[in-house]
Design an enzyme around this catalytic site. Structure first.
Site, PDB file in Angstrom:
ATOM      1  N   ASP A  38      -5.710 -37.287 -23.808  1.00 49.15           N
ATOM      2  CA  ASP A  38      -4.804 -36.411 -24.531  1.00 49.15           C
ATOM      3  C   ASP A  38      -4.360 -37.206 -25.765  1.00 49.15           C
ATOM      4  OD1 ASP A  38      -3.238 -34.361 -25.394  1.00 49.15           O
ATOM      5  OD2 ASP A  38      -2.154 -34.071 -23.517  1.00 49.15           O
TER       6      ASP A  38
HETATM    7  C1  BGC Z   1      -1.836 -31.505 -26.096  1.00 46.11           C
HETATM    8  C2  BGC Z   1      -3.273 -31.157 -25.729  1.00 46.11           C
HETATM    9  C3  BGC Z   1      -3.972 -30.636 -26.956  1.00 46.11           C
HETATM   10  C4  BGC Z   1      -3.904 -31.698 -28.048  1.00 46.11           C
HETATM   11  C5  BGC Z   1      -4.639 -31.318 -29.331  1.00 46.11           C
HETATM   12  C6  BGC Z   1      -1.751 -32.427 -27.300  1.00 46.11           C
HETATM   13  O1  BGC Z   1      -0.436 -32.505 -27.736  1.00 46.11           O
HETATM   14  O2  BGC Z   1      -1.194 -32.090 -24.996  1.00 46.11           O
HETATM   15  O3  BGC Z   1      -3.291 -30.204 -24.706  1.00 46.11           O
HETATM   16  O4  BGC Z   1      -5.287 -30.283 -26.639  1.00 46.11           O
HETATM   17  O5  BGC Z   1      -2.543 -31.925 -28.371  1.00 46.11           O
HETATM   18  O6  BGC Z   1      -4.012 -30.315 -30.004  1.00 46.11           O
END
Ligand code: BGC
Length: 699
Positions: A250
């Protein structure tokens, strides 16, 4: 609301970051993808390391020298957030409320087409974390509280996406069930609960859905960060489940170069911080990691690329972006997902041509989605008031007491929006003051009050539910935020959504709230955007999963608590009858524990539409173990079938169960306690129509 400005500021930070994604994807993918081993043998060490870290916020870098194209990603389950205006489908929780494999498959396919139309190869979804506490700010993105339902919905969604040549990424692995201190929390959970509840949807996604990507979580799981977790990533995901795809972190959640190289993610997103050329080379020189470990990650990335059409000739505008066909599918999904919770004296559907007053926070700015990375910036369809006019009602714009008391119905569009319900923080359980005042006022002066709930899960209803005639749960419906519920209220659509979570009489009735931080919805900047989970800067906060396997309806059953609305509940404008229930063993003995093992029991029943409208009902199958030797939930959902019927029509619903449906996890492995099991056919976890017994004999 006290914390309004904080939430607005936080969302601006998110949308600010999003703005930069609104560019065209450069068309550099047309070269096709060479053989992974051939490529690996020609890559320099620096090139190999570079491919382990993201670039441009949402891409895996290409290597032009070797014709390896850059690979673009986008969020997520309810539509393509980046880069151009896309179709906004209902949020994950509403897709789960469909209980309809075919429809969620079609949504996945359409989202994949919208990716390909823009040159995007990877969709950062579906999110399959279990809705453990109702206040989790991100429940709206996920598929509810039950591991079987969440896993099954994920499988259909993933198939829809991947069969259209886009890679799906199941997230967030694992136990990211809270947005309170998500970067600094440590989910402490026993092995049995971990496997039965929290890993199960991922297992379905990997084994049955053949998902090609998994994203790790921000939080720690039993003291170790998700992105560098030897047990979860090596032992469970890659070894036990045989996952051969790519694990990505993540955003900004890697804390240790060597740990990540040994047993962690393959790609660090959004850019290399721990997987930089300098840090990885230093670790190599120290002898604590080997080039072979790097090669394994690179090979996995290249193999996923070459094994599919993900990375070659990606951009295909003919797939269609925000087309009429996709918008029609979004409407079908939205209207089929609405859950009719209460309908006293058949108040709904509302009589055509009547007058309606529309009150509540969501009356004007009817929300399309929750906040954060899943939010699809849309040019949305009409809000609820306008949409009701489109359905032939006369909406009274004058909101004086006189007007409101004279209208035939009052619709209170209550709930949250992307400022109140978002990733990065938890949301309130009680509706906001403005809504409660609107509800109170409506009920004092009009006897036909209908409530719409915009939320990602359970909200407090006890203080007002008895005063209103009808309630629909609308969650977040995407671009058809107004049209879909208006068509349900008018009767143009017969509601068929079912709750993918339990609605309680009070917050504390949810077992998982025991030991959860008090008033988690209070925003603190230090918590939300302060130093991330780096243990050297901030000590992770322990979140003990004290309720064990008793999550959602499992807790209500265990404690004999009566919910406000049970898991699986959803009314219709027609009536159904379920008869001729039968359970037939297909083989004498149990099989293996594999999710893909053939069925050993088939359960069937006859379902008849006894009313005067066409409609759909969901036949739900719960398994109860008669003489358990370990802590076991009273019953667990293990199968379902959604059946559409014309008035007077009858059909047979059949659900097949393999051995896994009867098993529990003993902390080490899946195990069967042979003996008698009761199979319950219901239309919610608390409306059981038939019970049958089967005797399962060990193999
Ligand atoms: C989130 C993810 C997401 C990523 C990209 C993060 O803050 O937890 O679920 O895919 O951002 O946008």
């Amino acid at each position: 609301m006290k914390h309004d400005w904080k939430r607005r500021l936080l969302q601006r930070l998110f949308t600010g970051a999003m703005a930069m994604y609104k560019q065209d994807v450069p068309a550099d993918h047309d070269a096709g993808f060479p053989d992974p081993d051939f490529l690996l043998s020609r890559m320099t060490l620096v090139e190999k390391i570079r491919i382990l870290g993201g670039v441009d916020d949402l891409a895996v870098p290409g290597i032009p020298r070797l014709s390896i194209p850059k690979v673009w990603m986008s969020d997520a389950s309810s539509g393509v957030r980046c880069f151009k205006q896309a179709t906004a489908f209902p949020a994950g929780i509403m897709l789960a409320a469909l209980w309809d494999r075919s429809l969620i498959y079609q949504v996945g396919s359409a989202i994949a087409d919208e990716c390909r139309a823009q040159g995007i190869s990877v969709i950062l979804g579906p999110g399959v974390n279990i809705a453990r506490v109702p206040v989790c700010g991100r429940n709206f993105e996920y598929f509810g509280e039950d591991p079987f339902l969440a896993g099954d919905m994920a499988v259909s969604y993933i198939r829809g996406v991947q069969e259209r040549g886009v890679m799906a990424v199941a997230k967030h692995f694992a136990c990211n069930n809270s947005e309170f201190d998500r970067h600094k929390s440590n989910s402490v959970v026993d092995a049995k609960t971990l496997h039965e509840i929290y890993l199960a949807p991922f297992e379905h996604a990997v084994i049955r859905g053949s998902v090609n990507g998994v994203m790790t979580s921000y939080n720690q799981i039993n003291g170790i960060y998700g992105a560098q977790h030897p047990y979860l990533l090596d032992e469970v995901l890659r070894t036990a489940w045989g996952f051969s795809g790519v694990v990505i972190s993540d955003w900004n959640s890697l804390y240790h170069t060597e740990a990540a190289v040994h047993h962690g993610v393959d790609i660090e997103m959004p850019k290399a911080r721990k997987m930089t050329v300098r840090k990885v080379k230093r670790a190599l020189r120290s002898g604590r990691i080997t080039e072979d470990m790097i090669d394994r990650k690179v090979r996995r990335i290249l193999t996923v690329c070459s094994a599919s059409e993900f990375y070659s000739s990606v951009k295909d505008e003919s797939r269609g972006l925000n087309t009429e066909k996709h918008r029609a599918l979004a409407l079908k999904a939205a209207e089929s997902s609405v859950v009719l919770l209460k309908n006293r004296n058949s108040t709904l559907p509302m009589k055509k041509g009547c007058t309606v007053s529309v009150l509540g926070r969501c009356a004007v700015n009817t929300p399309t989605g929750g906040g954060g990375s899943s939010f699809v910036p849309v040019v949305s369809g009409p809000g609820i008031a306008e949409a009701l006019e489109g359905e032939g009602f006369r909406v009274l714009r004058d909101d004086s007491d006189d007007s409101i008391s004279s209208s035939d119905y009052v619709v209170v569009a209550a709930g949250f929006d992307r400022f109140y319900e978002s990733e990065a923080y938890d949301r309130p359980y009680r509706l906001l003051e403005e809504d409660l005042l609107a509800l109170d006022r409506a009920c004092r002066i009009n006897s036909k009050v209908i409530v719409m709930i915009h939320a990602g899960g359970d909200v407090e209803t006890s203080s007002w539910i008895d005063k209103v005639q009808a309630v629909i749960f609308t969650g977040y419906l995407g671009m058809h935020r107004g049209t879909a519920p208006a068509r349900v209220l008018s009767g143009a659509v017969n509601p068929s959504g079912k709750l993918p979570f339990t609605m309680a009489r009070q917050l504390d009735d949810h077992g998982a709230m025991k030991g959860y931080p008090a008033a988690p919805w209070n925003i603190s900047f230090v918590r939300v955007i302060g130093p991330q989970g780096n243990p050297r800067i901030r000590k992770p906060r322990t979140l003990e999963y004290q309720e064990g396997v008793f999550v959602g309806y499992r807790w209500f059953d265990e404690m004999n608590l009566s919910p406000q609305f049970p898991f699986g509940h959803g009314l219709s404008y027609t009536d159904f009858e379920i008869t001729e229930a039968e359970a037939a063993p297909l083989q004498a003995k149990a099989g293996s524990n594999a999710l893909t093992d053939p069925p050993i029991v088939t359960v069937s029943c006859r379902i008849t539409n006894t009313g005067d409208r066409a409609g759909a009902q969901v036949v739900q199958l719960y398994v109860h173990e008669k003489t358990p030797k370990t802590a076991r939930p009273e019953q667990e959902l293990k199968g379902f079938e959604k059946i559409f019927l014309y008035p007077g029509e009858s059909r047979t619903a059949a659900v097949e169960l393999n051995t896994r449906a009867f098993m529990h996890h003993d902390g080490q492995q899946w195990a069967l306690n042979p003996g008698v099991f009761e199979l319950r056919i219901g239309t919610s976890s608390r409306e059981i129509h038939h019970r049958m017994e089967v005797h399962i004999i060990d193999s």
